[in-house]
Design an enzyme around this catalytic site. Structure first.
Site, short mmCIF file in Angstrom:
data_model
loop_
_atom_site.label_atom_id
_atom_site.label_comp_id
_atom_site.label_asym_id
_atom_site.label_seq_id
_atom_site.Cartn_x
_atom_site.Cartn_y
_atom_site.Cartn_z
N HIS A 278 0.83 -1.20 0.00
CA HIS A 278 0.00 0.00 0.00
C HIS A 278 0.87 1.26 0.00
CE1 HIS A 278 -3.39 2.63 1.39
NE2 HIS A 278 -2.38 3.27 1.97
N GLU A 279 1.90 1.28 0.86
CA GLU A 279 2.76 2.45 0.93
C GLU A 279 3.59 2.62 -0.35
OE1 GLU A 279 2.30 4.57 3.17
OE2 GLU A 279 0.99 3.29 4.35
N HIS A 282 1.93 4.68 -3.06
CA HIS A 282 2.07 6.14 -2.98
C HIS A 282 3.33 6.61 -3.70
CE1 HIS A 282 -1.34 6.55 -0.37
NE2 HIS A 282 -0.82 5.81 0.58
N GLU A 358 -5.78 6.97 -1.40
CA GLU A 358 -5.70 5.81 -0.51
C GLU A 358 -6.46 4.62 -1.09
OE1 GLU A 358 -3.80 5.57 2.02
OE2 GLU A 358 -3.18 7.67 2.09
#
Length: 425
Positions: A278-279, A282, A358
């Site tokens: 997930h990170e 970004h 997100e």
């Protein structure tokens, strides 16, 4: 007129506070829509009855504190102006020093220390609530240390900004807003660049991830995403909180992916890999740079709006606010008031953008790990350890949530899990 402005401001604040007390404690209900009941997003499936009660209580109190804290700052800045404290702080600076820069430093010190003292009760209540519900594990001395670090970091940054801003005002009364915005671009990039290596370490200890096998798995994911990462960092947060988190910070060579040690203790490897994926999203989708770009672009209109509004207010109520002219440093509390009000107003829009990013990051994590079930368990643990609301009230979501709600995130992952299972058949 001064008393009338102050009176109406207090009445407006009280009515505002009563509205949100009614909205949060009386009007809203934590009940889930029927279609989500019994699903993996239903908090009753992963929280016990006591945790359900505590989650509701804690969330309502925290949300109420959020909604009354920012307008309380507005009230503070207004009263600093109405009762002449800004003028007094300026006189103290002029009486104590010969040089303009030192006078500015003294003015800002008195303004900031007064703001710190006046807002301290609300800050302490927030800390105390977190301790009461066993979210915070931080001792009072440690918490005070962070408060003082906040004070001095903000003070130094504010001194630099104010010194340049009022110098620009003295040089160009009509164009200072534009020059200030142009200078904000390199300044914002500089702060973002140094934050991971200068500012963040003031609060916590950052070290390369100690679990080398886990780091190797994370770096394998990074390689699959074409991310030139050499290290994953962990930060000691267990002395301050039970909550779980991970984040991306910095830009360029100082960009970092950071895991809280609480996450390392509570999550298994598959869950951590989902969080890391997930990170990484970004980074891959350049959300940090997009965020900086949007912030700088929107701030151009914001600075111009404040410039126009500042002159209009001073021309109309300058006498009551004890402001002779905009270019006088006595006007600074009014600038802070307008900036805070503007940020609060546009917060719903910035949250919409953040929630979209997100959501994209969650989808990317599913695609990279092919393990939405790990994501579901992770979000359940996040809600459990932080006593988070799974389905917050509408106004709370609009103003507070930079991430999709846990209800939305878990439900989406359930859909992704079904989709992947169907693909394998």
């Amino acid at each position: 007129m001064t008393r009338k402005i102050g009176f109406y401001a207090v009445v407006a604040y009280v009515l505002y506070g009563l509205f949100f007390y009614w909205y949060l404690f009386q009007y809203t209900s934590p009940a889930l829509p029927f279609e989500y009941q019994g699903s993996q997003a239903d908090p009753s499936t992963f929280l016990n009855s006591r945790e359900l009660v505590l989650s509701g209580e804690y969330s309502r109190v925290r949300n109420f504190l959020f909604f009354i804290s920012t307008p309380f700052e507005w009230l503070f800045y207004l009263f600093v102006l109405l009762f002449g404290f800004s003028k007094v702080f300026k006189k103290w600076g002029e009486a104590s020093a010969k040089y303009k820069s030192i006078q500015t430093a003294i003015y800002l010190f008195w303004l900031n220390i007064t703001a710190f003292i006046i807002t301290f009760p609300l800050s302490y209540i927030s800390y105390s609530v977190s301790k009461t519900y066993h979210i915070s594990t931080q001792s009072f001395p440690s918490w005070m240390k962070d408060q003082f670090i906040d004070f001095w970091v903000n003070y130094v940054i504010m001194f630099l900004i104010v010194s340049v801003l009022y110098w620009l005002m003295s040089k160009s009364q009509k164009r200072w807003w534009l020059y200030a915005w142009v200078l904000s671009i390199p300044f914002t990039l500089f702060l973002t660049f140094i934050q991971p290596v200068v500012i963040d370490p003031l609060y916590n200890d950052f070290t390369p991830l100690k679990d080398k096998e886990l780091e190797a798995e994370i770096l394998k994911l990074a390689s699959a995403s074409n991310i030139p990462a050499e290290h994953v960092f962990e930060v000691n947060m267990s002395d301050k909180t039970r909550a779980l988190n991970a984040y991306v910070t910095g830009i360029g060579s100082n960009a970092r992916i950071v895991l809280w040690d609480t996450s390392l203790k509570e999550l298994d490897n598959d869950e951590i890999l989902f969080v890391m994926a997930h990170e990484m999203a970004h980074y891959v989708e350049k959300h940090i740079y997009i965020g900086i770009g949007i912030s700088l672009f929107s701030s151009l209109f914001g600075v111009y709006f404040i410039y126009k509004l500042l002159h209009w207010i001073v021309n109309r109520w300058g006498t009551e606010l004890k402001i002779v002219k905009v270019e006088d440093i006595q006007s600074f509390p009014l600038i802070l008031l307008l900036i805070s009000m503007l940020l609060f107003t546009v917060n719903p829009l910035t949250n919409v953008i953040s929630r979209y990013e997100e959501k994209r990051a969650d989808h990317y994590a599913v695609e990279l790990t092919e393990n939405p079930e790990a994501g579901i368990v992770t979000f359940q643990k996040l809600a459990k350890t932080g006593l988070s609301e799974v389905n917050p009230p509408l106004l709370v979501k609009i103003f507070r949530y930079s991430h999709p709600t846990m209800l939305e995130r878990i439900s989406k992952l359930e859909e992704e899990s079904i989709r992947l299972q169907n693909q394998k058949k």
